[in-house]
Design an enzyme around this catalytic site. Structure first.
Site, PDB file in Angstrom:
ATOM      1  N   ASP A   1     -59.104  47.495 -59.249  1.00  0.00           N
ATOM      2  CA  ASP A   1     -58.942  46.384 -58.315  1.00  0.00           C
ATOM      3  C   ASP A   1     -57.461  46.240 -57.963  1.00  0.00           C
ATOM      4  O   ASP A   1     -56.624  46.069 -58.847  1.00  0.00           O
ATOM      5  CB  ASP A   1     -59.460  45.095 -58.959  1.00  0.00           C
TER       6      ASP A   1
ATOM      7  N   GLU B   1     -67.251  48.722 -67.702  1.00  0.00           N
ATOM      8  CA  GLU B   1     -67.590  48.109 -66.420  1.00  0.00           C
ATOM      9  C   GLU B   1     -68.198  46.732 -66.686  1.00  0.00           C
ATOM     10  O   GLU B   1     -69.170  46.613 -67.439  1.00  0.00           O
ATOM     11  CB  GLU B   1     -68.591  48.988 -65.642  1.00  0.00           C
TER      12      GLU B   1
ATOM     13  N   GLU C   1     -64.170  55.581 -52.195  1.00  0.00           N
ATOM     14  CA  GLU C   1     -63.023  56.319 -51.660  1.00  0.00           C
ATOM     15  C   GLU C   1     -63.188  56.586 -50.170  1.00  0.00           C
ATOM     16  O   GLU C   1     -62.229  56.473 -49.400  1.00  0.00           O
ATOM     17  CB  GLU C   1     -62.841  57.636 -52.412  1.00  0.00           C
TER      18      GLU C   1
ATOM     19  N   LYS D   1     -53.229  40.433 -53.010  1.00  0.00           N
ATOM     20  CA  LYS D   1     -52.394  39.265 -52.738  1.00  0.00           C
ATOM     21  C   LYS D   1     -51.269  39.193 -53.770  1.00  0.00           C
ATOM     22  O   LYS D   1     -51.499  39.389 -54.963  1.00  0.00           O
ATOM     23  CB  LYS D   1     -53.233  37.992 -52.791  1.00  0.00           C
TER      24      LYS D   1
ATOM     25  N   THR E   1     -66.266  59.542 -53.709  1.00  0.00           N
ATOM     26  CA  THR E   1     -67.232  58.467 -53.863  1.00  0.00           C
ATOM     27  C   THR E   1     -67.322  57.613 -52.594  1.00  0.00           C
ATOM     28  O   THR E   1     -66.471  57.690 -51.711  1.00  0.00           O
ATOM     29  CB  THR E   1     -66.863  57.559 -55.044  1.00  0.00           C
TER      30      THR E   1
ATOM     31  N   ASP F   1     -56.128  53.624 -53.496  1.00  0.00           N
ATOM     32  CA  ASP F   1     -55.985  53.735 -52.046  1.00  0.00           C
ATOM     33  C   ASP F   1     -55.094  52.623 -51.496  1.00  0.00           C
ATOM     34  O   ASP F   1     -55.100  52.371 -50.291  1.00  0.00           O
ATOM     35  CB  ASP F   1     -57.352  53.717 -51.357  1.00  0.00           C
TER      36      ASP F   1
END
Length: 220
Positions: free
Chosen positions: A131, A81, A202, A135, A199, A167
């Protein structure tokens, strides 16, 4: 040429709770960026025991990380992360869950898998809600690409599992296209992984009427 990264670094300011988690656990559970650069760096020394290794790419604020680590104390988990406040959040969540088998790293995950992890060294790989770079001009920055998938698949041991969730419908289709084409993997769409907690991230996607796609691929 400018390197194409699959992430962007956000702000680094801590809330009081994040600062507390960072101060309490950073020394034991966070692998410093500078340590990775040392010629004698040995990832295995960051845990007190040898155990099957799981890598999570993009642990966010650690909601899934903490729950899954607590439920699977028999494994070692390496969570990548780059957002430091997210790591700080994750530290107190992992501690609160009573898990001590997670180590965090802020170095680029793709580079790390290629240079720090040996082929066939992973039991599992988790990529939950990466991520989407929604675009079109940014699609080249998506984590799940043919080149990255080849590296990641080779880091899984035979029978090792890559679990993914997104998602964004178009990203799900790209993931399937890329991973179906990777000759060392087999799998596809699956029912939601019951062990993965729901989470905040989500829930936000569901509130915006985006459907969740879960994928599981196994290393042949």
């Amino acid at each position: 040429m400018q390197e194409v990264l699959t992430y962007s670094r956000r702000g680094s300011r801590f809330t009081p709770q994040q600062a507390e988690g960072w101060a309490a656990h950073q020394g034991d559970w966070v692998i410093p960026d500078e340590a990775v650069d040392r010629p004698d760096f040995d990832l295995s020394t960051w845990w007190p025991r040898k155990a099957p290794l799981i890598v999570e790419i993009g642990s966010g604020i650690g909601e899934a990380t903490a729950a899954l680590a607590a439920a699977r104390p028999e494994v070692n988990i390496l969570a990548f992360e780059v957002w430091r406040p997210g790591v700080a959040d994750s530290l107190w969540r992992v501690a609160q869950a009573g898990a001590d088998n997670v180590r965090f790293c802020g170095v680029d995950a793709v580079w790390s898998l290629e240079h720090l992890l040996a082929p066939e060294s992973l039991a599992e790989l988790w990529t939950f809600f990466p991520d989407p770079w929604h675009k079109t001009k940014h699609h080249k920055r998506r984590l799940v690409s043919a080149a990255n998938a080849a590296v990641m698949a080779q880091r899984l041991r035979p029978g090792g599992v890559w679990r993914l969730a997104t998602d964004w419908a178009d990203y799900a289709e790209q993931m399937i296209e890329v991973l179906d084409a990777e000759p060392s993997l087999t799998g596809g769409r699956v029912e939601r992984w019951a062990d993965r907690p729901l989470t905040r991230f989500e829930r936000k996607g569901l509130e915006q009427d985006r459907s969740i796609t879960d994928l599981t691929y196994t290393r042949i």
